[in-house]
Design a protein around this motif. Structure first.
Motif, short mmCIF file in Angstrom:
data_model
loop_
_atom_site.label_atom_id
_atom_site.label_comp_id
_atom_site.label_asym_id
_atom_site.label_seq_id
_atom_site.Cartn_x
_atom_site.Cartn_y
_atom_site.Cartn_z
N PHE A 150 1.01 -1.77 -0.07
CA PHE A 150 -0.02 0.25 -0.09
C PHE A 150 1.03 1.42 0.22
O PHE A 150 2.23 1.39 1.08
CB PHE A 150 -1.03 -0.60 1.84
CG PHE A 150 -2.19 1.24 1.32
CD1 PHE A 150 -1.58 2.42 1.89
CD2 PHE A 150 -2.83 0.92 0.83
CE1 PHE A 150 -1.94 3.45 2.59
CE2 PHE A 150 -3.53 2.19 1.64
CZ PHE A 150 -3.80 3.63 1.35
N TYR A 151 0.46 2.15 -1.20
CA TYR A 151 1.65 3.26 -0.40
C TYR A 151 0.57 4.73 -1.16
O TYR A 151 -0.40 4.35 -2.06
CB TYR A 151 2.64 2.83 -2.19
CG TYR A 151 3.93 4.49 -1.78
CD1 TYR A 151 5.00 4.69 -3.07
CD2 TYR A 151 3.52 5.21 -1.43
CE1 TYR A 151 5.22 5.33 -3.99
CE2 TYR A 151 4.45 5.75 -1.02
CZ TYR A 151 5.42 6.22 -2.44
OH TYR A 151 5.86 7.67 -2.62
N TRP A 152 0.62 5.23 0.07
CA TRP A 152 0.13 7.04 -0.51
C TRP A 152 0.98 7.50 -1.28
O TRP A 152 1.44 8.15 -0.24
CB TRP A 152 -0.52 7.73 1.26
CG TRP A 152 -1.79 8.49 1.30
CD1 TRP A 152 -1.39 9.46 0.33
CD2 TRP A 152 -2.37 8.24 1.23
NE1 TRP A 152 -2.36 10.15 0.83
CE2 TRP A 152 -3.49 9.36 0.91
CE3 TRP A 152 -4.01 7.40 0.91
CZ2 TRP A 152 -5.13 9.83 1.22
CZ3 TRP A 152 -5.14 7.09 1.48
CH2 TRP A 152 -5.83 8.70 1.38
N CYS A 153 0.62 7.63 -2.14
CA CYS A 153 2.21 8.52 -2.84
C CYS A 153 1.67 10.01 -2.75
O CYS A 153 0.87 10.45 -2.86
CB CYS A 153 2.49 7.92 -4.55
SG CYS A 153 0.91 7.82 -5.39
N ASP A 154 2.36 10.53 -3.20
CA ASP A 154 2.08 11.70 -3.84
C ASP A 154 2.29 11.63 -5.30
O ASP A 154 3.36 11.68 -5.98
CB ASP A 154 3.58 13.28 -3.46
CG ASP A 154 4.60 12.76 -3.71
OD1 ASP A 154 5.43 13.02 -2.65
OD2 ASP A 154 5.55 12.34 -4.85
N VAL A 155 1.92 12.89 -6.24
CA VAL A 155 1.31 13.01 -7.63
C VAL A 155 2.73 13.23 -8.17
O VAL A 155 2.97 12.24 -9.62
CB VAL A 155 0.48 14.31 -7.40
CG1 VAL A 155 -0.58 13.56 -8.08
CG2 VAL A 155 1.29 15.27 -7.20
N SER A 156 4.03 13.73 -7.65
CA SER A 156 5.05 13.81 -8.30
C SER A 156 5.82 12.50 -8.42
O SER A 156 6.49 11.73 -9.75
CB SER A 156 6.72 14.36 -7.74
OG SER A 156 6.35 14.06 -6.27
N TRP A 157 5.72 11.50 -7.90
CA TRP A 157 6.21 10.94 -7.69
C TRP A 157 5.15 9.37 -8.92
O TRP A 157 5.79 8.81 -9.49
CB TRP A 157 5.92 9.72 -5.67
CG TRP A 157 7.23 8.10 -6.48
CD1 TRP A 157 7.97 8.23 -5.31
CD2 TRP A 157 5.79 6.75 -6.51
NE1 TRP A 157 7.83 6.10 -6.04
CE2 TRP A 157 6.96 5.90 -6.61
CE3 TRP A 157 4.72 6.96 -7.03
CZ2 TRP A 157 6.78 4.43 -6.81
CZ3 TRP A 157 4.37 5.47 -6.77
CH2 TRP A 157 5.71 4.15 -7.13
N LEU A 158 4.02 9.71 -8.15
CA LEU A 158 3.49 9.07 -9.41
C LEU A 158 3.62 9.58 -11.02
O LEU A 158 3.56 8.23 -12.17
CB LEU A 158 2.27 9.22 -9.22
CG LEU A 158 0.45 8.48 -9.72
CD1 LEU A 158 0.59 7.04 -8.83
CD2 LEU A 158 -0.50 9.42 -10.33
N ARG A 159 3.67 10.66 -11.14
CA ARG A 159 3.97 10.79 -12.90
C ARG A 159 5.52 10.32 -13.52
O ARG A 159 5.35 9.45 -14.20
CB ARG A 159 4.16 12.00 -12.83
CG ARG A 159 3.77 13.47 -13.57
CD ARG A 159 4.15 14.35 -14.23
NE ARG A 159 5.27 15.75 -13.05
CZ ARG A 159 4.51 15.93 -11.62
NH1 ARG A 159 3.12 15.80 -11.75
NH2 ARG A 159 5.29 16.62 -11.09
N GLU A 160 6.40 10.00 -12.35
CA GLU A 160 8.06 9.38 -13.01
C GLU A 160 7.55 8.11 -12.56
O GLU A 160 8.41 7.19 -13.73
CB GLU A 160 8.86 10.07 -11.70
CG GLU A 160 8.82 11.16 -11.93
CD GLU A 160 9.78 11.99 -10.69
OE1 GLU A 160 10.95 11.03 -9.79
OE2 GLU A 160 9.22 13.01 -10.47
#
Lengths: 471, 526
Positions: free
Chosen positions: A57-67
């Motif tokens: 489970f990862y509550w990520c931030d959008v920048s991580w997601l993008r990359e």
């Protein structure tokens, strides 16, 4: 936190089959250190992994997601807290584009009346590409106020109001001249939107509403509306005469925090319950019900408008923060949708709200598999075919569920709907919101996630023990 | 004539006297004259016809409401020859105590005045007047330097005075017996016990529907709520004060509350009332009083910092500043044990012709005073109506919470009622708290003085104030305070210091008032 840049196909949640069956804990990862961390840490059976460890489970931030999203392999049970192209809903220019397109489609398919239900966002033009259309509109209504917002920034940064074309011509010149120096930085996109000049005021102050909507999938569309939320007040009294005073017009807590009047103890927030009571004592319960059902309409239509565009990945879920402004005729307007609503608490009450919200979010996402027994093989099929009586609820929203939670939904007494009907219902979602899929009673019956429901009822759900604050 | 009959005729004479000077009288007279034009009024039966006309047109109802209002507010004289002080307060020692308390307050106010060398009142220069007029709707944005001002007194100072109250004619001997009152209040006033309270608050019983209990989500609205709302609308249509008062004992629906309270308090926004308010506003603009700074300070310290009421800051100034200039409030001192402080024009100390009441309404605000107004902002949004409601609430109820008197709704009786209930029905808890130096009254006093405003959640507070209006008494505050202690008794038994006891009772915002009251009065085994 360093990460090897050339990592492709990093597997998460990968392990040998037997090991997975026996694993007793859920590994979570997050970069946030606020209420989310408290909630995750307190959840029984959840273990934090840091740095490069494998996670479920990862509550990520959008920048991580993008990359990284595209290079990351995720096991079936793994969950991540954003959709790949959430910006279709959360960037102001894309949202407006999608809404406009959806509206046109509705008008074609269902007529003007139905399309009029989409008139919950003020006239918006994307800059700089729609500049000429904007000028045309501007000239049609001279003297009204417009607001200029950058599409991708948050917390009220970069927003300003204007009444004269001259103001933005100057701004254009400024941005352009700075660009001449650095040609590789693209011109930031803005939207120009008609400013709502008659907002509803309480105590002379302007406010907006923050409401949370959790989407667990786009196809089929499954969304949950959280019962609670809050109204954020501007610290100073509203007046149209001072459009330069950012503090008056922008109600983001981030901006308010810098206002000279700001007292941190105040928090400038009212919980939604209290706001409802105030409105009910002033306008009567019917008007308030109408307002809230108009708001429900906003959520439904906005999600419907991006349903076909957003890539629905079963690993993804997303908690949106909707910002709604009410005008003096008690009409709600959609200001924007946030993909990463702030989870930092500004007061004890706020802390409780956010912890309950996150707890319920995790209940719904259901990493523990408590809600529905799906076998791994038929996971796909289970989405469309009811494998348990609770799932036959999904198609039909519960009317009046709030007044008798825990009692059987009327549809249970009738035989479960055959699979064929399910498929047709999913395939062609008619525009009326009633037929949209709202997961409701499944969780209620099991006593889990009491915070989520398809409409906000008159009374709050039962209070529960707040999680002790750490740090 | 029997005693009762002569009492009634005395009462009638008094009420007629009072109403004769009121606006309603003038209106009725006008209406009567106008009705002579009507065909159904005949000369032979003039009196009956006009009476009939009044009945049909609703004027009789208005008169009825006015009479009812007078009956509720004005205490009835026990004896025609009783001197006016007896109306204020029959017991001499209480009057004396109130007098010396007032002297202390005035001394404190005067010394603050001389210390800061600020006049009690001054006329504003024209420029300042203009500025204030412009800023009238947003006085909260003003940030005057209030650091040198301190509130004249706080509830705990008042509590100390009450603790030291003694009846010089009462000697209860040195030996302790089971009758000894273990609490802080040591005056022998008659207070009700639970059986009497049960009778008095019979509509709060287990078999009667209540808003605050029977309107929760689990209960289908057809059982109680829908019918109750329907009755409420009917009461409003009839415009009957007495019926509204009875109705509100079971709670008032949110949408109808504002109108119901206005009906019970007999407030109708006439043009004269709005004009009167505007006049007060002009007074505020023209003159600046020292009391204004005290009000500012109080609002900034209490309501502005409250999570819920900060929004209404501007309204609070608009109401309280005007309130302090309203001389019509002086009439309530006829039945208030307190007396308005007098001030003398400069240089004419002692000369009665140059005496004025200061502040003009005779009420000196204390720390937390603005919290009386804050919950009302939830219901009334027009400043003049809000003002009228607050003024009426003050002269009917709130004044009793900070003046020393023997009235059953006075703060002394409430404290004694609270302590007696606790000692009688929760003796172990009471004894334990006393042993650890945490006398329960020290904690609950501030709740009662503020009528729980700022301590309970607003919707619960409004349900509580519904009952205050419905029963025309403040005793329910003491009962609720005892019920809160009963509810948290388990935790309180474990504490070992006053601070810890305060901590257990620090947050009342999650409490549901009506279930607590019901359980304490009707569902506890005694």
């Amino acid at each position: 936190m360093s990460r090897p840049k050339n990592q492709n196909y990093k597997g998460h949640g990968l392990s040998k089959g037997k090991e997975r069956e026996q694993r007793a804990s859920i590994r979570f990862k997050t970069t946030l250190t606020n209420t989310l961390m408290d909630v995750l840490r307190h959840r029984p059976g959840w273990v934090e992994v840091k740095d490069e460890g494998e996670w479920d489970f990862y509550w990520c931030d959008v920048s991580w997601l993008r990359e990284n999203f595209d290079h990351t392999y995720m096991d079936e049970h793994v969950r991540i807290s954003h959709f790949r192209n959430h910006y279709e809903l959360t960037r102001k220019n894309y949202m407006v584009k999608n809404l406009k397109r959806f509206r046109k489609q509705l008008e074609r398919e269902a007529g003007k009346v139905e399309a009029a239900k989409c008139d919950f966002f003020p006239k918006t033009f994307e800059m700089p590409c729609e500049y000429h259309l904007f000028v045309e509109e501007f000239r049609k209504y001279p003297g009204i106020t417009w607001i200029m917002k950058p599409v991708a920034r948050s917390q009220g940064k970069g927003i300003f109001l204007f009444r004269r074309l001259k103001d933005i011509m100057d701004w254009r010149k400024d941005t352009r001249s700075s660009d001449d120096q650095k040609d590789d930085i693209p011109v930031e996109n803005y939207v120009a939107q008609r400013y709502i000049e008659n907002p509803y005021l309480i105590g002379g102050r302007k406010f907006d509403l923050r409401v949370y909507v959790l989407v667990t999938s786009y196809t089929p569309l499954r969304a949950w509306l959280y019962r609670d939320g809050f109204a954020r007040f501007s610290n100073t009294r509203f007046t149209l005469s001072s459009i330069d005073d950012q503090y008056v017009h922008l109600t983001n807590v981030a901006v308010q925090k810098t206002s000279p009047d700001y007292h941190p103890k105040k928090g400038c927030k009212w919980m939604l319950q209290r706001f409802r009571q105030y409105l009910a004592s002033k306008h009567g319960p019917q008007a308030v019900e109408m307002l809230f059902s108009d708001m429900d309409n906003i959520f439904v239509k906005s999600l419907q408008s991006v349903q076909k565009v957003i890539i629905s990945d079963k690993h993804c879920f997303e908690l949106y923060g909707y910002d709604i402004l009410i005008d003096q005729d008690l009409k709600p307007w959609l200001l924007e949708v946030n993909a990463s609503p702030s989870l930092t608490a500004s007061s004890q009450e706020d802390y409780e709200l956010k912890t309950c919200l996150l707890e319920d979010t995790l209940h719904v996402v259901d990493m523990e598999g408590r809600l529905c027994q799906r076998s791994e093989k038929t996971a796909e099929a289970a989405v469309l075919l009811p494998s348990s009586p609770e799932e036959s609820f999904r198609l039909i929203p519960g009317y009046g569920e709030e007044s008798n939670p825990g009692r059987c939904h009327p549809s249970l007494s009738s035989p479960p709907i055959p699979a064929q009907q399910h498929l047709t219902a999913f395939a062609s979602l008619p525009p009326t919101w009633q037929q949209l899929c709202w997961l409701s009673s499944g969780c209620l019956l099991l006593g889990l996630a009491p915070g989520f429901l398809h409409t906000i009822p008159r009374h709050l759900c039962t209070k529960r023990q707040p999680i002790p604050r750490t740090g | 004539m029997s005693q009762e009959e002569s009492d009634i005729s005395l009462i009638i004479a008094q009420i007629v006297q009072k109403l004769k000077g009121s606006n309603l009288y003038a209106q009725l007279e006008r209406q009567a004259w106008a009705s002579l034009q009507r065909p159904e009024i005949k000369l032979e039966s003039l009196k009956e016809d006009i009476k009939e006309f009044f009945k049909i047109s609703g004027w009789e109802k208005k008169l009825q409401n006015a009479v009812y209002s007078e009956l509720s507010v004005f205490p009835l004289p026990s004896h025609p020859a009783a001197p006016p002080e007896h109306l204020k307060e029959p017991l001499v020692y209480m009057r004396k105590a109130q007098g010396s308390w007032e002297k202390r307050i005035l001394k404190s106010l005067n010394s603050m005045c001389t210390e800061l060398s600020i006049p009690l009142a001054r006329k504003r220069p024209v420029g300042e007047q203009k500025e204030l007029l412009n800023k009238w709707n947003e006085m909260g944005t003003d940030e005057p330097d209030l650091s040198l001002f301190r509130p004249v007194y706080a509830p705990k100072d008042f509590l100390e005075v009450l603790i030291n109250l003694r009846n010089p004619n009462y000697e209860n001997g040195d030996s302790l017996s089971f009758r000894t009152h273990l609490g802080l209040i040591q005056v022998p006033l008659k207070v009700k016990d639970i059986p009497e309270l049960k009778e008095c608050f019979i509509e709060l019983g287990l078999n009667t529907g209540q808003l605050g209990i029977d309107d929760s989500t689990q209960v289908p609205p057809e059982l109680f709520e829908n019918e109750h709302v329907r009755i409420g609308q009917k009461v409003l249509a009839e415009q009957d004060s007495a019926a509204a008062q009875q109705y509100v004992r079971q709670g008032s629906p949110t949408a109808l509350r504002a109108e119901l309270w206005a009906l019970i308090l007999n407030i109708s926004s006439q043009p004269e009332d709005i004009l009167y308010y505007e006049q007060l506003k002009t007074n505020v603009i023209q003159h600046d009083l020292l009391v204004d700074s005290l009000i500012y300070k109080d609002v900034k310290l209490t309501a502005s910092n409250d999570d819920y009421y900060f929004v209404f800051e501007d309204y609070l100034y608009q109401v309280l500043l005007c309130f302090s200039r309203d001389t019509s409030v002086l009439s309530h001192f006829a039945y208030n044990s307190a007396s308005p402080p007098k001030s003398y024009i400069r240089g004419k100390l002692g000369l009665e012709e140059y005496a004025v009441f200061y502040p003009p309404n005779g009420v000196i605000p204390f720390h937390g005073f603005s919290m009386y107004v804050a919950p009302l902002c939830f219901l009334y949004h027009e400043p003049s109506k809000l003002y009228q409601i607050f003024r009426e609430m003050y002269v009917r109820f709130f004044f009793r919470l900070h003046s020393i008197s023997s009235h059953p709704s006075g703060i002394v009786s409430l404290c004694l009622l609270f302590e007696t209930l606790l000692q009688t029905y929760l003796p172990q808890l009471f004894y334990h708290l006393r042993e650890i130096g945490a006398q329960p009254l020290r904690i609950s006093f501030k709740w009662m003085v503020r009528a729980f405003s700022g301590y309970l959640a607003t919707d619960q507070l409004l349900l509580l104030w519904d009952r205050i209006l419905g029963y025309n008494s403040l005793e329910i505050l003491a009962v609720l305070a005892a019920a809160v202690f009963a509810f948290r008794a388990v935790n309180l038994m474990e504490v070992t210091s006053l601070a810890a006891a305060e901590a257990v009772l620090a947050d009342l915002s999650t409490l549901k008032v009506m279930p607590l009251l019901q359980i304490f009065l009707f569902a506890t085994v005694t």
